[in-house]
Scaffold this motif. Sequence first.
Motif, PDB file in Angstrom:
ATOM      1  N   THR A 150       0.841  -1.190   0.000  1.00 22.53           N
ATOM      2  CA  THR A 150       0.000   0.000   0.000  1.00 22.53           C
ATOM      3  C   THR A 150       0.879   1.243   0.000  1.00 22.53           C
ATOM      4  N   TYR A 151       0.505   2.231  -0.819  1.00 21.32           N
ATOM      5  CA  TYR A 151       1.248   3.493  -0.904  1.00 21.32           C
ATOM      6  C   TYR A 151       0.359   4.612  -0.383  1.00 21.32           C
ATOM      7  N   THR A 152       0.848   5.344   0.630  1.00 19.09           N
ATOM      8  CA  THR A 152       0.116   6.465   1.219  1.00 19.09           C
ATOM      9  C   THR A 152       0.844   7.777   0.940  1.00 19.09           C
ATOM     10  N   PHE A 153       0.120   8.731   0.353  1.00 21.55           N
ATOM     11  CA  PHE A 153       0.597  10.097   0.163  1.00 21.55           C
ATOM     12  C   PHE A 153       0.116  10.872   1.383  1.00 21.55           C
ATOM     13  N   ASP A 154       1.039  11.231   2.261  1.00 26.12           N
ATOM     14  CA  ASP A 154       0.777  11.863   3.548  1.00 26.12           C
ATOM     15  C   ASP A 154       1.185  13.333   3.431  1.00 26.12           C
ATOM     16  N   VAL A 155       0.241  14.242   3.664  1.00 25.50           N
ATOM     17  CA  VAL A 155       0.551  15.661   3.451  1.00 25.50           C
ATOM     18  C   VAL A 155      -0.162  16.536   4.483  1.00 25.50           C
ATOM     19  N   PHE A 156       0.508  17.603   4.886  1.00 21.54           N
ATOM     20  CA  PHE A 156      -0.087  18.630   5.740  1.00 21.54           C
ATOM     21  C   PHE A 156      -0.647  19.721   4.830  1.00 21.54           C
ATOM     22  N   SER A 157      -1.797  20.299   5.216  1.00 24.03           N
ATOM     23  CA  SER A 157      -2.423  21.315   4.373  1.00 24.03           C
ATOM     24  C   SER A 157      -3.138  22.370   5.199  1.00 24.03           C
TER      25      SER A 157
END
Length: 192
Positions: free
Chosen positions: A4-11
């Motif tokens: 599984t690939y997770t794109f983790d980002v603060f916004s």
Amino acid sequence: MTATYTFDVFSSLDGFGAASGNWTGYWGKQGPELLEHRLALYDQKQRMVFGANTYRAFARMLASSTEESEVRDPWVTRMRSLPATVVSTTLQGSLDWPDATVVSGDAVDIVARLKAESEVPLRSHGSLSLNRALMAAGLVDRVQVTLFPVITGQTGLDPIFQGAADFDLELIESRTLDGHTQELIYRPTPHA
């Protein structure tokens, strides 16, 4: 089995990954729940994936920080201890990261191979252009957005999804941290 690939980002609420001006890290909205939750996320076995620009930013930020600064929050220290793949055509040699490997080539091909071969989940924190390309290629399984309660219309930097393809998002998990910060985890599918 495919990792599984997770794109983790603060916004910020208006979709920026950072801001200039007098905003501090986390836009000044971090609290104990957020920091504990981030630490738990990075306690799991996983491999980090970074683009060259994000790797350079992390390396520069960590090199100029002290052990007492918010840059060295325990989750960041734990993230740095995880194995990492840095996708770059410009970086060469050893990196200032304990277990990082530079891989040169097409990011889509590299991550597709990583997903097929990795025995642990993959996670990328930041790396906006890399992750927009991976989303367009259908390689991102989860988009994890930590949404801080701020609008940075005048000072916002790094628009997260600027130039991205169109996607429908299925909300698969959500939580409120410290009474004001939202974490939203979505499954993206290309919009037809």
